[in-house]
Write an enzyme that holds these catalytic residues in place. Structure first.
Site, short mmCIF file in Angstrom:
data_model
loop_
_atom_site.label_atom_id
_atom_site.label_comp_id
_atom_site.label_asym_id
_atom_site.label_seq_id
_atom_site.Cartn_x
_atom_site.Cartn_y
_atom_site.Cartn_z
N HIS A 142 72.03 -26.28 -43.75
CA HIS A 142 70.97 -26.13 -44.54
C HIS A 142 71.17 -25.49 -45.81
O HIS A 142 70.52 -24.85 -46.51
CB HIS A 142 70.08 -24.60 -43.97
N PRO A 168 69.25 -9.65 -42.01
CA PRO A 168 68.31 -9.74 -40.90
C PRO A 168 68.37 -11.19 -40.56
O PRO A 168 68.30 -12.18 -41.24
CB PRO A 168 67.12 -9.28 -41.44
N ASP A 169 67.85 -11.40 -39.18
CA ASP A 169 67.64 -12.90 -38.75
C ASP A 169 66.34 -13.25 -39.14
O ASP A 169 65.56 -12.45 -39.74
CB ASP A 169 68.21 -13.21 -37.23
N PHE A 170 65.80 -14.47 -38.51
CA PHE A 170 64.55 -14.95 -39.01
C PHE A 170 63.43 -14.39 -37.92
O PHE A 170 62.47 -14.00 -38.29
CB PHE A 170 64.61 -16.41 -39.20
N ARG A 171 63.74 -14.91 -36.65
CA ARG A 171 62.91 -14.67 -35.56
C ARG A 171 63.03 -13.32 -34.71
O ARG A 171 62.54 -13.34 -33.64
CB ARG A 171 62.82 -15.95 -34.78
N ASP A 184 74.32 -17.41 -45.88
CA ASP A 184 74.74 -16.17 -46.35
C ASP A 184 76.27 -16.05 -46.75
O ASP A 184 76.72 -15.11 -47.11
CB ASP A 184 74.46 -15.19 -45.20
N ASN A 228 73.45 -20.95 -41.21
CA ASN A 228 73.38 -19.70 -42.17
C ASN A 228 73.55 -20.12 -43.50
O ASN A 228 74.30 -21.04 -44.04
CB ASN A 228 74.27 -18.73 -41.73
#
Ligand SMILES: [Zn+2]
Length: 244
Positions: free
Chosen positions: A115, A29-32, A100, A98
């Site tokens: 990040h 899933p993405d964040f927004r 991931d 990302n």
């Protein structure tokens, strides 16, 4: 799409910036987005460094389903095509927001991880480091990972809100962005700084900006080309560069 292919072929230093949107095809899933994790969890808490110190269980109990399960996910066409373009030299650098690990899993080398990454995890008391696999096992048993030397709290090497970004990563990212004569944003809404300002280092030096994202971004007005559908964009790229 022909216009983009021309820009890519003409470019001498093409840089891509990838965001969470590219991993939704891999089931992350993405964040927004409409099914983004910020719909499920409190965005102010989940990656807030002060909140993490006061209640690490909040982060770990939620992250087992979107960070400490990435070993079950596979890279998709976007990760694979990007790796191929990087190997031909047509794409010089990929910067990612990302966490991931899917670019690496697709064989891409030298990704700049803005990040950080859950690949490494550090004891906040003594500094001992632990692998992703070690921590994932603990988190998926619904436990908070603690250091086996000193019982200190362990934190993934991911940049939380309220923390400084990794100095080397951001310096390299700014340097690469400044050199980019073609800067391509894929799957990022460009709302989290400093990632959101990286394209402007290219634009300032007369680089061309291309944005591929299914939502508007604050930098759309600077974009030479703008596409909505990431999956389609990479299917077409794939067909153009299949044999290169
Ligand atoms: Zn320790």
């Amino acid at each position: 799409m022909n216009r983009f292919i021309d820009l890519l072929r003409e470019s001498k230093h093409c840089v891509f910036l990838s965001g969470a949107g590219i991993s939704t095809l891999s089931g992350i899933p993405d964040f927004r987005g409409s099914n983004g994790i910020y719909k499920k969890f409190d965005a102010d808490k989940i990656f807030d460094i002060d909140y993490f110190y006061s209640d690490p269980d909040y982060f770990y109990s939620h992250s087992k389903d979107f960070i400490y399960n990435v070993h079950e996910k596979d890279p998709n066409i976007i990760h694979h095509v990007l790796t191929r373009l990087a190997k031909t030299g047509m794409v010089k650098t990929v910067i990612t927001q990302n966490i991931d690990l899917l670019h690496q899993k697709a064989g891409l080398e030298n990704v700049i991880e803005l990040h950080g990454s859950p690949e490494n995890n550090t004891c906040l008391s003594c500094g001992k480091t632990f692998s992703y696999e070690h921590i994932a096992d603990i988190v998926r048993d619904d436990l908070i990972p603690r250091c086996d030397e000193c019982n200190g709290l362990i934190k993934p090497n991911i940049t939380f809100f309220g923390e400084m970004l990794d100095h080397e990563a951001i310096t390299r990212a700014i340097d690469e962005s400044s050199r980019a004569d073609l800067f391509v944003v894929i799957g990022s809404s460009l709302v989290v700084h400093p990632a959101a300002s990286l394209p402007l280092y290219s634009v300032k030096n007369n680089g061309k900006l291309v944005i591929v994202n299914n939502k508007k971004t604050p930098l759309d007005e600077y974009a030479t080309l703008r596409y909505e559908d990431l999956g389609l964009f990479f299917e077409i790229l794939d067909s153009y560069f299949r044999d290169e």
